[in-house]
Design a protein around this motif. Structure first.
Motif, short mmCIF file in Angstrom:
data_model
loop_
_atom_site.label_atom_id
_atom_site.label_comp_id
_atom_site.label_asym_id
_atom_site.label_seq_id
_atom_site.Cartn_x
_atom_site.Cartn_y
_atom_site.Cartn_z
N THR A 50 1.11 -1.28 -0.15
CA THR A 50 -0.28 0.10 -0.01
C THR A 50 0.94 1.13 -0.08
O THR A 50 0.40 2.43 -0.38
CB THR A 50 -0.66 -0.11 1.40
OG1 THR A 50 -1.93 -1.15 1.61
CG2 THR A 50 -1.77 1.62 1.07
N LYS A 51 1.89 0.86 0.89
CA LYS A 51 2.74 2.39 0.75
C LYS A 51 3.84 2.27 -0.30
O LYS A 51 3.58 3.49 -1.23
CB LYS A 51 3.71 2.33 2.14
CG LYS A 51 4.50 3.44 1.93
CD LYS A 51 4.27 4.50 2.35
CE LYS A 51 3.91 4.06 4.03
NZ LYS A 51 2.72 5.41 4.72
N PHE A 52 4.13 1.94 -1.65
CA PHE A 52 4.88 1.71 -1.95
C PHE A 52 3.80 1.75 -3.00
O PHE A 52 4.36 3.14 -4.47
CB PHE A 52 5.04 -0.10 -3.01
CG PHE A 52 6.24 -0.02 -2.48
CD1 PHE A 52 7.35 0.29 -1.15
CD2 PHE A 52 6.49 -1.76 -1.87
CE1 PHE A 52 8.22 0.03 -0.87
CE2 PHE A 52 7.91 -1.97 -1.70
CZ PHE A 52 8.81 -0.85 -0.28
N ASN A 53 2.37 2.06 -3.69
CA ASN A 53 1.04 1.92 -4.51
C ASN A 53 0.94 3.90 -3.98
O ASN A 53 0.86 4.37 -5.39
CB ASN A 53 -0.03 1.61 -4.51
CG ASN A 53 0.49 -0.29 -4.65
OD1 ASN A 53 1.02 -0.09 -5.55
ND2 ASN A 53 -0.58 -1.25 -4.14
N ARG A 54 1.53 4.30 -2.96
CA ARG A 54 0.93 5.56 -3.32
C ARG A 54 1.91 6.17 -3.29
O ARG A 54 1.90 7.48 -3.66
CB ARG A 54 0.48 5.91 -1.29
CG ARG A 54 0.92 7.04 -0.53
CD ARG A 54 1.47 7.23 0.74
NE ARG A 54 0.75 8.67 1.32
CZ ARG A 54 1.30 8.93 2.24
NH1 ARG A 54 1.39 8.46 3.22
NH2 ARG A 54 1.58 10.10 3.09
N TYR A 55 3.25 6.16 -3.67
CA TYR A 55 3.93 6.63 -3.90
C TYR A 55 4.30 6.58 -5.56
O TYR A 55 5.57 6.65 -6.36
CB TYR A 55 5.24 6.20 -3.35
CG TYR A 55 5.33 6.88 -1.91
CD1 TYR A 55 5.00 8.31 -1.52
CD2 TYR A 55 5.69 6.47 -1.01
CE1 TYR A 55 4.63 8.90 -0.43
CE2 TYR A 55 5.45 6.86 0.41
CZ TYR A 55 5.29 7.63 0.59
OH TYR A 55 5.26 8.36 1.64
N SER A 56 3.44 5.17 -6.06
CA SER A 56 3.49 5.20 -7.86
C SER A 56 5.54 4.34 -7.57
O SER A 56 5.72 4.67 -8.58
CB SER A 56 3.75 6.24 -8.41
OG SER A 56 2.68 6.78 -8.05
N ILE A 66 13.31 6.28 -7.86
CA ILE A 66 13.49 6.09 -6.70
C ILE A 66 12.81 6.66 -5.57
O ILE A 66 14.24 7.30 -5.10
CB ILE A 66 14.13 4.33 -6.49
CG1 ILE A 66 14.28 3.84 -7.98
CG2 ILE A 66 13.81 3.65 -5.27
CD1 ILE A 66 13.48 2.71 -8.20
N PRO A 67 11.13 6.57 -4.93
CA PRO A 67 11.36 7.48 -3.77
C PRO A 67 12.10 6.83 -3.11
O PRO A 67 13.07 5.58 -2.06
CB PRO A 67 9.65 6.41 -2.93
CG PRO A 67 9.87 5.56 -3.87
CD PRO A 67 10.62 5.01 -5.00
N PRO A 68 13.28 7.91 -1.60
CA PRO A 68 13.79 7.39 -1.41
C PRO A 68 13.27 6.61 0.21
O PRO A 68 12.92 7.55 1.48
CB PRO A 68 14.88 8.78 -0.73
CG PRO A 68 13.79 9.60 -0.58
CD PRO A 68 12.85 9.43 -1.96
N LEU A 69 13.47 5.35 0.43
CA LEU A 69 12.66 4.76 1.39
C LEU A 69 13.42 4.06 2.20
O LEU A 69 14.33 3.40 1.89
CB LEU A 69 11.72 4.19 1.02
CG LEU A 69 10.43 4.95 0.37
CD1 LEU A 69 9.47 3.30 -0.52
CD2 LEU A 69 9.63 5.95 0.88
N THR A 299 12.62 14.23 -6.55
CA THR A 299 10.92 15.67 -5.92
C THR A 299 10.44 14.45 -5.15
O THR A 299 11.40 13.96 -4.48
CB THR A 299 9.94 15.48 -7.37
OG1 THR A 299 9.20 14.27 -7.73
CG2 THR A 299 10.81 16.37 -8.67
N SER A 300 10.17 15.24 -4.47
CA SER A 300 9.51 15.66 -2.79
C SER A 300 8.67 13.96 -2.87
O SER A 300 8.09 13.76 -4.82
CB SER A 300 7.81 15.82 -2.64
OG SER A 300 7.86 15.72 -1.25
N ILE A 301 8.80 12.65 -2.26
CA ILE A 301 7.76 11.57 -2.13
C ILE A 301 6.61 11.79 -1.63
O ILE A 301 5.29 11.04 -1.46
CB ILE A 301 8.38 10.30 -1.52
CG1 ILE A 301 8.86 11.20 -0.16
CG2 ILE A 301 9.85 10.27 -2.23
CD1 ILE A 301 9.18 9.80 1.05
#
Length: 301
Positions: A50-56, A66-69, A299-301
């Motif tokens: 769900t979290k990954f989908n939130r950040y596409s 790639i979002p910085p997670l 850019t912002s996640i």
């Protein structure tokens, strides 16, 4: 610090620096240039999805960045996923951002080293500030440094302070942790099978031979494990061949890649060449080389 959910925190970069330096002293803090890094604590793979989908965030669309997670730990229920394809996807999506962030640290250190190297080439000496930075890098990368050894120190650090391609890091993590389902990945956040010889600092493996003192290193977070692994490959004498291969590729104007650097890991496992061939097969079968091209989002996640 802004709280997002009970187990998720959105942290400004300065706070993340303090947190990660406190948890791991092997290298300097992340230098991701985006506005924020997010630390996740989801214990279920469904919540993580769900979290990954939130950040596409999808592996078939890495062009978007790639979002910085950062994960505190892998989901407890990865082994419950019946589909191996889905389990692998979640594992790779979990690890890739942390490999990129950790490599970003190393890239920043390499930039500092190259700046000092250019200064030394031009003037055959360093000022006190440059010497301090060089001494700090040498200490972190286990290189003895004196003023008289400046040139040789720069040469050694040039081989040591460099990234590990994401395809190789992901293949080793998958191999050593059984795609995140092994006992040590679950209870120790240890994805790369690293040992410690300091009693009480790790977990005693089942069936450890009598008289042996090693333990499986325990890490506070998965990210700590990733950073320690990169530092290990960049400093341990057993992986000198890997560093030499990487340096040769750089001199030829080529980008280091997992298939080439895997040849320098004969001593990572007692299985030697069989282990190296297994890593290379995993890179090819799972097309991990495409993920080695991934970049962090700016850019912002």
């Amino acid at each position: 610090m802004k709280r997002i959910k009970s187990n998720t925190y959105l942290l400004p970069l300065v706070f993340v620096i303090g947190l990660l330096v406190a948890s791991c002293t092997e290298s300097s803090a992340p230098v991701y240039r985006g506005p924020e890094v997010q630390i996740l604590g989801e214990t279920s793979y469904r919540d993580l999805e769900t979290k990954f989908n939130r950040y596409s965030y999808r592996l078939d669309n890495i062009e978007n960045g790639i979002p910085p997670l950062i994960l505190r730990s892998l989901p407890d229920d990865l082994s419950e996923i019946n589909s191996s394809r889905k389990r692998k996807s979640i594992f790779l999506k979990s690890l890739l951002p942390m490999v990129l962030l950790a490599n970003n640290e190393i890239h920043y250190e390499r930039q500092k080293l190259e700046k000092i190297s250019r200064a030394y080439t031009a003037h055959q000496q360093l000022d006190s500030a440059q010497e301090h930075i060089l001494a700090s890098l040498a200490d972190r990368y286990d290189v003895k440094f004196t003023q008289e050894d400046t040139e040789s120190t720069l040469e050694i650090l040039q081989r040591r302070i460099d990234i590990i391609p994401a395809d190789l890091a992901l293949a080793q993590a998958a191999n050593e942790s059984a795609w995140g389902t092994s006992r040590f990945s679950r209870v120790a956040n240890n994805l790369f099978g690293e040992w410690t010889f300091q009693p009480g600092q790790g977990i005693v493996p089942l069936g450890r031979p009598e008289g042996e003192t090693y333990e499986v290193q325990k890490f506070n977070t998965v990210y700590d494990s990733v950073r320690s692994y990169l530092h290990n490959l960049n400093t341990h004498p057993a992986y000198r061949d890997l560093r030499n291969i990487r340096e040769q590729l750089r001199e030829e104007g080529k980008k280091p890649n997992g298939l080439a650097l895997a040849e320098g890991l004969l001593r990572y496992s007692v299985r030697g060449e069989e282990y190296v061939n297994e890593l290379k097969a995993m890179i090819r079968k799972n097309r991990l080389d495409r993920l080695a091209q991934a970049k962090l989002r700016i850019t912002s996640i």
